[in-house]
Design a protein around this motif. Structure first.
Motif, short mmCIF file in Angstrom:
data_model
loop_
_atom_site.label_atom_id
_atom_site.label_comp_id
_atom_site.label_asym_id
_atom_site.label_seq_id
_atom_site.Cartn_x
_atom_site.Cartn_y
_atom_site.Cartn_z
N GLU A 428 51.09 22.62 23.74
CA GLU A 428 51.39 21.45 24.52
C GLU A 428 52.89 21.10 24.12
O GLU A 428 54.20 20.55 24.84
CB GLU A 428 50.68 20.18 24.09
CG GLU A 428 50.68 18.61 24.71
CD GLU A 428 49.65 17.60 24.05
OE1 GLU A 428 50.17 16.67 24.23
OE2 GLU A 428 48.74 18.40 23.43
N ALA A 453 58.87 26.27 34.35
CA ALA A 453 58.08 24.79 34.82
C ALA A 453 56.50 25.35 34.87
O ALA A 453 56.18 24.55 34.25
CB ALA A 453 59.35 24.00 35.52
N THR A 454 56.56 25.87 35.88
CA THR A 454 55.17 25.88 36.38
C THR A 454 54.52 26.46 34.99
O THR A 454 53.17 26.15 35.07
CB THR A 454 55.63 26.72 37.71
OG1 THR A 454 56.52 26.11 38.59
CG2 THR A 454 53.70 26.61 38.46
N GLN A 456 54.67 26.62 31.96
CA GLN A 456 54.29 24.87 31.14
C GLN A 456 53.75 24.18 31.71
O GLN A 456 53.21 23.59 30.95
CB GLN A 456 55.59 24.98 31.31
CG GLN A 456 56.41 25.78 29.59
CD GLN A 456 57.54 25.79 29.97
OE1 GLN A 456 57.74 25.05 29.02
NE2 GLN A 456 58.40 25.39 30.63
N GLY A 457 53.08 24.31 32.75
CA GLY A 457 51.74 23.58 33.27
C GLY A 457 52.56 22.68 34.41
O GLY A 457 51.94 21.59 35.09
N TYR A 458 53.99 22.59 34.59
CA TYR A 458 54.50 21.46 34.94
C TYR A 458 54.35 21.64 36.54
O TYR A 458 54.05 22.60 37.16
CB TYR A 458 55.85 21.44 34.41
CG TYR A 458 56.26 20.80 33.30
CD1 TYR A 458 56.59 19.59 32.77
CD2 TYR A 458 56.65 21.51 32.66
CE1 TYR A 458 56.94 18.96 31.87
CE2 TYR A 458 57.42 21.05 31.25
CZ TYR A 458 56.54 20.19 30.82
OH TYR A 458 57.59 19.60 29.62
N GLU A 523 61.98 21.53 32.19
CA GLU A 523 60.29 20.96 32.05
C GLU A 523 60.56 20.17 33.28
O GLU A 523 59.54 19.16 33.07
CB GLU A 523 60.88 19.49 30.86
CG GLU A 523 61.19 20.03 29.23
CD GLU A 523 62.58 21.14 28.94
OE1 GLU A 523 63.76 20.61 30.27
OE2 GLU A 523 62.13 21.96 28.28
N GLY A 524 60.32 20.80 34.06
CA GLY A 524 59.70 20.05 35.67
C GLY A 524 60.31 19.05 36.01
O GLY A 524 59.73 18.85 36.84
N ARG A 631 53.05 17.02 34.33
CA ARG A 631 52.61 18.31 33.02
C ARG A 631 51.15 17.66 33.28
O ARG A 631 50.86 16.49 33.38
CB ARG A 631 53.41 18.07 32.12
CG ARG A 631 53.59 19.57 31.59
CD ARG A 631 53.60 20.19 30.41
NE ARG A 631 53.50 20.99 29.81
CZ ARG A 631 53.04 21.51 28.01
NH1 ARG A 631 53.74 20.37 27.53
NH2 ARG A 631 53.79 22.56 28.05
N ILE A 640 48.31 23.93 28.04
CA ILE A 640 47.44 23.33 29.39
C ILE A 640 46.77 23.98 31.00
O ILE A 640 45.96 23.82 29.35
CB ILE A 640 48.98 23.52 30.17
CG1 ILE A 640 48.89 25.90 29.98
CG2 ILE A 640 50.49 24.24 30.01
CD1 ILE A 640 49.22 26.41 31.62
#
Length: 651
Positions: A428, A453-454, A456-458, A523-524, A631, A640
């Protein structure tokens, strides 16, 4: 000098640093001269200091008035010294007369004046005052007389500076330095080491040597190396030696680098680097110290640092020798120094040190590899070379390995690197996630930010449509536009209004359609305004994506919010949040506002069903910076959400 005056003089310079060489203006001269008539002696003293510094001749009548009729001997003495700075030798008769005054304060000022402008004529006055009843006067007289007649002054100076005396004035220490004989210098060294002395005494002895000739160089070197480079005494000695004859300084250092006593060798090597970093001394140190078995680790470390600053490529053998040191700090420094030498085989040379059992050695090896020539690379590829480092429990080692991958990796490494760094991207928060994302961005030349970004869950890719009308009151956000009625339509009609001054208004109807939009940062974040097909100031847009979940699960949406923007979020046709953020709602530091305004993260707890979940966001700007980012995090864990894939919907 009284403490309050010292403070005043320190805060009352006429000009800022770098402008002190210009002449005073007529107004400034008038202001300072006027202060001489003040009843406040502090103001008088400040004025005298500045007028003397600038040698303002037109102020001499007023200064002489203070000299002759001042309220105290101290201010009279300051006036006399100021006149000497302006008029030079013309003040010698006045100073000689003042030397006979009954007040020792004035006699000391007279000696100070004669020291400045008296020349040889001050000798007889100083000789007479060597018998003065006041010890401070005698000390000043001794310093002045020793400067002109060192041999004759020695018996008196020797008598006034007994080694067992607790307090020895600066003037007497200067007198010893002025005498400068072997005996006088030996006395200074004794006083430096005296058990009843202190650090202040040591510093004052070194300061006194500023007036000595080059014969004092060996003593000054010996005293300086009693201190480590970070101490003010070392820096004082370094400064004094830097102004001396370099050949004599070099000869003294050469002898001291070869002494058997090891206690001060580390400081000697540091001093060599600071004042005489020559190949001659470097070669001597390198050859002789490699043969020694008694060197303290501090000395070896200082030598490594010294040689690295002279000419690293000339001391490869020395650096390589200490790569085998059992001391981890020495080994790390040897690695750092060896890394300064260009070597296409450096990755192979450092292979064992990259995985050293001591984390600092490993960290330094990884950092040093960033400086390797560009044709230098591990035979198995950088990613495999770093695989063990990515598993390190030491964060500093891990971060250095990630950084090296970003700096020296190639674009072809991106896919396997993304897979290798995924465990860190899932976190996170934390420096490991940030470092991994930054390294991957560099690796891809910032062309794969959406994929980073993806990972990292964005939501790294959206379908987006806009702009729809809005204004500075955000009234458009309350309207239902086409995507809310029919979100999968192929096109939408939208009114467009020109909102910019100048030029010709270009109001018209737009035909809008969904377009794929990728995150522009790791960072999305998407700059929504930049995705619009026409210029906008106030507008509404929609973004959508399908989330495929392997199971039913609770997750957290982390939604980025900014001032003077709105976001409305639907999940499976249900509104899960509706936010409007006004100006100054988010507070923020001045730095944040200068950088474009603060942003905050809004947490939204939602439940995903198994299979496809439609996510749609309505976003607007009514004067704020128009960015969007979301995110998807696990409902409870600080990582994530798992088992989710993103896919763009197709109309």
């Amino acid at each position: 000098m009284p403490c309050c005056l010292i403070a005043l003089l320190s805060i009352a310079p006429l000009h800022s640093h770098g402008q002190e060489e210009r002449a005073l203006t007529a107004l400034e001269i008038h202001q300072w001269t006027k202060l001489l008539s003040s009843s406040d002696w502090v103001q008088q003293a400040v004025a005298l200091e500045h007028l003397g510094k600038w040698k303002v001749e037109q102020s001499t009548p007023a200064i002489r008035k203070i000299f002759e009729h001042g309220k105290s001997s101290w201010i009279k003495g300051r006036a006399m010294l100021t006149l000497a700075k302006i008029q030079g030798e013309a003040l010698v008769p006045d100073a000689k007369k003042a030397a006979l005054h009954s007040d020792p304060i004035l006699r000391k000022a007279a000696l100070e004046t004669l020291d400045l402008v008296g020349g040889e004529t001050s000798g007889p006055v100083a000789l007479k005052l060597l018998q003065d009843t006041n010890m401070e006067v005698r000390a000043m007289a001794a310093a002045l007389y020793a400067r002109q007649h060192p041999e004759e002054a020695w018996p008196t100076v020797e008598r006034l500076t007994p080694p067992d005396q607790r307090e020895i004035s600066n003037d007497l220490l200067k007198a010893l330095a002025h005498v400068g004989s072997d005996e006088a210098l030996a006395r200074l060294e004794i006083l430096f080491h005296a058990p009843n002395g202190n650090n202040r005494r040591k510093r004052e002895v070194m300061q006194a040597l500023a007036v000595a000739d080059d014969e004092s160089i060996p003593l000054l070197v010996r005293l300086t190396v009693h201190f480590s480079p970070g101490q003010v005494e070392f820096q004082l000695g370094q400064k004094l030696l830097a102004s001396r004859t370099r050949a004599k300084v070099s000869e003294t250092l050469r002898k001291m680098l070869l002494v058997e006593e090891t206690k001060f060798l580390a400081n000697t090597a540091s001093l060599m680097t600071a004042v005489c970093p020559t190949r001659e001394l470097g070669d001597l140190l390198s050859v002789s110290w490699m043969k020694r078995k008694d060197l303290p680790q501090k000395a070896i470390q200082a030598a490594l640092m010294a040689l690295s600053k002279i000419e690293p490529s000339s001391y490869k053998e020395f650096f390589t020798h200490y790569l085998q040191s059992e001391d981890p700090i020495t080994r790390a420094m040897a690695v750092r120094c060896r890394g300064l030498i260009p070597d296409k085989d450096l990755f192979e040379t450092f292979r064992v040190y990259v995985h050293d059992e001591h984390s600092e050695v490993a960290r330094v090896a990884l950092k040093s590899l960033q400086r390797a020539p560009w044709d230098s690379k591990p035979k198995e590829g950088l990613l495999e070379y770093l695989a063990q480092s990515f598993e390190s429990e030491e964060e500093s080692v891990l971060l250095s390995a990630i950084d090296l991958l970003g700096q020296r990796g190639v674009a072809e490494d991106f896919e396997p690197a993304l897979l290798a760094l995924k465990p860190f991207l899932k976190e996170e928060k934390g420096v490991k996630r940030e470092a991994a994302a930054q390294a991957l961005a560099k690796l891809s030349r910032y062309e794969r930010n959406a994929d980073i970004a993806t990972a990292q869950g964005y939501v790294g890719r959206w379908e987006m449509v806009g702009p729809f009308l809005n204004d500075n009151r955000n009234s458009g956000f309350e309207k239902k536009y086409g995507p809310e009625e029919q979100e999968d339509a192929e096109t939408y009609k939208a009114e467009y209004r020109w909102e910019f001054g100048g030029g010709k208004a270009n109001d018209r109807e737009l035909e809008l359609f969904w377009t794929e939009t990728m995150a522009q940062t790791t960072e999305g974040a998407i700059h929504v305004a930049a995705q619009m097909p026409v210029p906008i100031r106030h507008a509404v847009a929609y973004a959508k994506v399908d989330l495929y979940s392997e199971s039913e699960q609770s997750v957290r949406f982390l939604l980025e919010i900014r001032e003077r923007t709105s976001q409305k979020v639907w999940l499976n046709d249900q509104v899960v949040t509706d936010l409007t953020t006004q100006h100054n709602d988010l507070g923020g530091t001045p730095e944040e506002r200068r950088a474009g305004g603060p942003y905050r993260i809004k947490t939204i707890k939602v439940d995903l069903k198994k299979g496809s979940n439609r996510l749609m966001i309505k976003t607007s700007t009514f004067g704020g910076r128009w960015w969007m980012a979301l995110r998807i995090m696990d409902g409870k864990k600080r990582e994530i959400a798992s088992g989710i894939t993103l896919a763009l919907s197709k109309p």
